[in-house]
Every structure is written in structure tokens, then in C-alpha cells.
Design an enzyme around this catalytic site. Structure first.
Site, short mmCIF file in Angstrom:
data_model
loop_
_atom_site.label_atom_id
_atom_site.label_comp_id
_atom_site.label_asym_id
_atom_site.label_seq_id
_atom_site.Cartn_x
_atom_site.Cartn_y
_atom_site.Cartn_z
N HIS A 155 0.85 -1.19 0.00
CA HIS A 155 0.00 0.00 0.00
C HIS A 155 0.89 1.25 0.00
O HIS A 155 2.08 1.16 0.32
CB HIS A 155 -0.88 0.07 1.26
CG HIS A 155 -2.04 -0.88 1.27
ND1 HIS A 155 -1.90 -2.21 1.58
CD2 HIS A 155 -3.37 -0.68 1.04
CE1 HIS A 155 -3.09 -2.80 1.54
NE2 HIS A 155 -4.00 -1.89 1.21
N LYS A 159 0.21 4.60 4.66
CA LYS A 159 -0.74 3.73 5.37
C LYS A 159 -0.17 3.32 6.72
O LYS A 159 0.95 2.83 6.82
CB LYS A 159 -1.06 2.48 4.52
CG LYS A 159 -2.07 1.56 5.21
CD LYS A 159 -2.62 0.50 4.27
CE LYS A 159 -3.51 -0.52 4.97
NZ LYS A 159 -4.72 0.07 5.59
N1 LIG Z 1 -12.79 -0.21 3.77
C1 LIG Z 1 -12.17 0.11 2.63
O1 LIG Z 1 -12.56 -0.28 1.52
C2 LIG Z 1 -10.97 0.99 2.70
C3 LIG Z 1 -10.46 1.33 3.90
N2 LIG Z 1 -9.44 2.21 4.00
C4 LIG Z 1 -9.06 2.60 5.34
O2 LIG Z 1 -9.53 3.91 5.58
C5 LIG Z 1 -8.69 4.58 6.50
C6 LIG Z 1 -8.23 5.92 5.92
O3 LIG Z 1 -7.41 5.70 4.81
P1 LIG Z 1 -6.76 6.94 4.03
O4 LIG Z 1 -7.82 7.89 3.63
O5 LIG Z 1 -5.88 6.36 3.00
O6 LIG Z 1 -5.88 7.58 5.19
P2 LIG Z 1 -5.41 9.09 5.36
O7 LIG Z 1 -4.29 9.06 6.34
O8 LIG Z 1 -5.18 9.70 4.02
O9 LIG Z 1 -6.67 9.82 6.01
C7 LIG Z 1 -7.06 9.69 7.34
C8 LIG Z 1 -7.56 11.06 7.76
O10 LIG Z 1 -8.26 10.95 8.99
C9 LIG Z 1 -7.96 12.13 9.73
N3 LIG Z 1 -8.25 11.98 11.16
C10 LIG Z 1 -7.38 11.75 12.19
N4 LIG Z 1 -8.05 11.74 13.35
C11 LIG Z 1 -9.36 11.96 13.05
C12 LIG Z 1 -10.54 12.07 13.84
N5 LIG Z 1 -10.51 11.95 15.17
N6 LIG Z 1 -11.71 12.30 13.20
C13 LIG Z 1 -11.75 12.42 11.86
N7 LIG Z 1 -10.66 12.36 11.08
C14 LIG Z 1 -9.48 12.11 11.66
C15 LIG Z 1 -6.47 12.32 9.46
O11 LIG Z 1 -6.07 13.62 9.84
P3 LIG Z 1 -4.49 14.00 9.96
O12 LIG Z 1 -4.17 14.59 8.62
O13 LIG Z 1 -4.40 14.98 11.07
O14 LIG Z 1 -3.75 12.73 10.22
C16 LIG Z 1 -6.45 12.09 7.96
O15 LIG Z 1 -6.73 13.27 7.24
C17 LIG Z 1 -7.54 3.59 6.78
O16 LIG Z 1 -7.83 2.90 7.97
C18 LIG Z 1 -7.59 2.64 5.60
O17 LIG Z 1 -7.07 1.36 5.88
C19 LIG Z 1 -8.85 2.75 2.90
C20 LIG Z 1 -9.29 2.41 1.66
C21 LIG Z 1 -10.40 1.50 1.45
O1 LIG Z 2 -5.40 1.94 3.31
C1 LIG Z 2 -5.79 1.56 2.18
O2 LIG Z 2 -5.50 2.15 1.12
C2 LIG Z 2 -6.63 0.37 2.12
N1 LIG Z 2 -7.06 -0.13 3.25
C3 LIG Z 2 -7.92 -1.23 3.40
C4 LIG Z 2 -7.24 -2.33 4.19
O3 LIG Z 2 -6.44 -2.03 5.09
O4 LIG Z 2 -7.56 -3.50 3.95
C5 LIG Z 2 -8.50 -1.70 2.09
C6 LIG Z 2 -7.58 -1.60 0.93
O5 LIG Z 2 -6.55 -2.53 1.07
C7 LIG Z 2 -7.03 -0.19 0.82
#
Ligand SMILES: NC(=O)C1=CN([C@@H]2O[C@H](COP(=O)(O)OP(=O)(O)OC[C@H]3O[C@@H](n4cnc5c(N)ncnc54)[C@H](OP(=O)(O)O)[C@@H]3O)[C@@H](O)[C@H]2O)C=CC1
Ligand SMILES: O=C(O)C1=N[C@H](C(=O)O)C[C@H](O)C1
Length: 268
Positions: A155, A159
Site C-alpha cells: 500500500h 498507510k
Molecule cells: N474499507 C475500505 O474499503 C478501505 C479502507 N481504507 C481505510 O480507511 C482509512 C483511511 O485511509 P486513508 O484515507 O488512505 O488515510 P489518510 O491518512 O489519508 O486519512 C485519514 C484522515 O483521517 C484524519 N483523522 C485523524 N483523526 C481523526 C478524527 N478523530 N476524526 C476524523 N478524522 C481524523 C487524518 O487527519 P491527519 O491529517 O491529522 O492525520 C487524515 O486526514 C484507513 O484505515 C484505511 O485502511 C482505505 C481504503 C479503502
Molecule cells: O489503506 C488503504 O488504502 C486500504 N485499506 C484497506 C485495508 O487495510 O484492507 C482496504 C484496501 O486494502 C485499501
């Protein structure tokens, strides 16, 4: 139009989801979205809409209408606290965040009579593979006892946690008989390796999810390989909107105290 409260801006997945919500005909963004302390009071343009970013503790209950649905793509550290807040506000929520205690999350939603879809992967093609793995595990427990497994996932460098999708697959693998634990998953976060060794295109180094499960069975004479590779994030956002619409229908049917997975969403 159903108002959608996005949590996790300005993060990558929250942004992708917010853009898709803004483009949709039946959903609309609330005028504010949830963020970390670092971005509190900033604002962000999604298409033509300017969103205020706030920490959830600064949101007044009066700012939330009764028909809001929430989506959380924050961090492993923030997800449970956010979920507790959504449930207290009475908001159905789609949780895509990974890396938190899922059992605790389920308990929290059920005890409070809330409504949630919680899934580590919202991409429908991947959900189908997960369903197949679960079917195999439930139908043929122990069938691959003694076989060896390696899991590798790659990833974007930022991440924070090991792939939640890979961890979920490990549960099925264990039931099938593999002596494999989540600590053995190899996580690749080095862009040079991703580019040179795995062939991730430069434009997707900042947003990709490669998974490879490699099983050696029958004393090493049989190899089974399963791969799922995603470039970009659009497919997760599309699945998220399906989950949102699923929850809107469940709320209308007066369903309470239930946590769904993406297989439920697929079944409709
Ligand atoms: N279920 C699915 O299909 C998928 C799941 N994911 C998951 O989604 C999550 C986010 O991924 P991604 O967008 O790449 O990560 P990012 O790090 O780009 O985004 C996370 C964001 O959350 C913010 N944040 C931190 N604390 C809080 C809070 N208390 N309330 C609201 N927002 C907060 C962070 O702020 P700051 O900038 O201050 O850190 C950051 O901007 C991960 O756990 C990932 O594994 C991702 C892709 C697909
Ligand atoms: O952080 C990501 O990008 C993703 N997170 C999810 C995971 O942890 O499984 C889903 C996907 O792999 C993308």
C-alpha cells in the site's frame, strides 16, 4: 437528498467518497465534515461546495438533522471514538477505517441500538473474493491442514496499519488449517520496491492495494495463488455509496441495533 456527514477529511478516502457523494443525484454533503485536531476550523472545496472541517466534539447536536448518514475513513486510533460519537447522535454509519477492535465496535453499536456497515474492504470485486474464502473455510474446515502460506500486501507509504483485508483473510485461512498469524503478513510500504519489484505505476504509488496469498500444499507439490490488486480508490468509494444506500433503506424499515458487512450490502 440524504445528507452525508464525512469523517476523515482531508484524508484520501474521505476525499474520494466526498467527491462521489457530491456528484450523486440522491445524496448531498452536510456543510461540515469531521477531521482531526490538526485540521479543525480549516475548510475544503469539494466541487463547488465549501466544507467546514471540525472535530466531532465541536459539533452541536442541533447542527445534525435526523436523516443524516455518516461515513468514517479516519485512522485506527480515532475510529472507535468516532463510532461511539455517531451512535450517540443516532446516526447510521458506514465505517471503512481499518485497524481497530472490530468486536468492540460491534458491541458498541448493538448495545446502543445503532446501525452500521463495518468492513475493511468496500470494493465489490474484493468482497466477492472474501465471500468465496469464507464459504471455503466454513464448508471445508481443516481441509488444508499442514499447508504453508505467505501473504504479502503493498500500500501507499502513508498507510498506518497492516492491511485489514489481509488480516480478515487470515481468519478464513486459519479455519482452513493454515498455521498462519497476522504478524506473519509482509507489508510493503517502500515506493522504490513497489515501483521496481511490484510494477506499481508511478501515478498509483500514492494509492494502491496489492495483495498476494501464496499457499504451498501437499508437501510443497501444489501451489495455490490468490491475488487482488487495486489501483486508485474509486472502487472503494463506489462500494461506500452502496453501503450508505443500504443503511438508508434499513433505517426506513426501522431496523435497530445491527452491524452489517459488505456481503450483506451485496445481497441487498
Ligand atoms: N474499507 C475500505 O474499503 C478501505 C479502507 N481504507 C481505510 O480507511 C482509512 C483511511 O485511509 P486513508 O484515507 O488512505 O488515510 P489518510 O491518512 O489519508 O486519512 C485519514 C484522515 O483521517 C484524519 N483523522 C485523524 N483523526 C481523526 C478524527 N478523530 N476524526 C476524523 N478524522 C481524523 C487524518 O487527519 P491527519 O491529517 O491529522 O492525520 C487524515 O486526514 C484507513 O484505515 C484505511 O485502511 C482505505 C481504503 C479503502
Ligand atoms: O489503506 C488503504 O488504502 C486500504 N485499506 C484497506 C485495508 O487495510 O484492507 C482496504 C484496501 O486494502 C485499501
Amino acid at each position: 437528498m440524504t445528507p452525508i456527514l464525512i469523517s476523515g477529511l482531508p484524508g484520501a478516502m474521505a476525499l474520494e467518497t466526498a467527491r462521489l457523494v457530491a456528484e450523486s443525484a440522491d445524496l448531498a454533503l452536510t456543510p461540515f465534515a469531521l477531521t482531526s485536531a490538526k485540521h479543525d476550523s480549516e475548510s475544503l472545496l469539494i466541487g463547488a461546495e465549501k466544507l467546514r472541517l471540525v472535530e466531532c466534539k465541536h459539533v452541536a447536536p442541533a447542527d445534525l438533522s435526523a436523516d443524516v448518514v455518516a461515513v468514517d475513513y479516519s485512522t485506527p486510533e480515532a475510529a472507535l471514538e468516532n463510532l461511539a460519537w455517531f451512535v450517540r447522535q443516532g446516526l447510521p454509519v458506514v465505517v471503512g477505517t481499518t485497524g481497530f477492535d472490530r468486536e468492540e465496535a460491534i458491541r458498541l453499536v448493538r448495545e446502543a441500538g445503532g446501525l452500521a456497515v463495518i468492513a475493511p474492504n468496500m470494493a465489490i470485486p474484493i468482497v466477492l473474493l472474501q465471500a468465496a474464502a469464507r464459504y471455503l473455510a466454513e464448508t471445508f474446515p481443516g481441509a488444508l491442514a499442514g499447508a504453508e502460506l505467505t501473504i504479502r500486501e503493498s500500500h501507499q507509504a502513508h498507510k498506518r496499519d497492516t492491511s485489514g483485508t489481509a488480516k480478515a483473510l487470515v481468519a478464513a485461512a486459519q479455519t482452513l488449517g493454515f498455521g498462519f498469524t497476522v504478524e506473519q503478513i509482509e507489508s510493503i510500504r517502500d515506493p522504490a520496491r513497489q515501483s521496481n519489484e511490484l510494477g506499481v505505476p508511478d501515478e498509483h504509488l500514492d494509492g494502491h492495494a496489492l495483495h498476494r496469498y501464496d499457499a504451498r500444499c501437499a508437501g510443497g507439490t501444489v501451489q495455490l495463488v490468490l491475488e487482488h490488486n487495486v489501483l486508485g480508490r474509486r472502487v472503494y468509494a463506489e462500494g461506500t455509496l452502496r453501503a450508505i444506500r443500504f443503511l438508508i433503506a434499513r433505517r426506513k424499515a426501522d431496523v435497530r441495533g445491527q452491524v452489517f458487512c459488505m456481503e450483506d450490502v451485496l445481497r441487498g
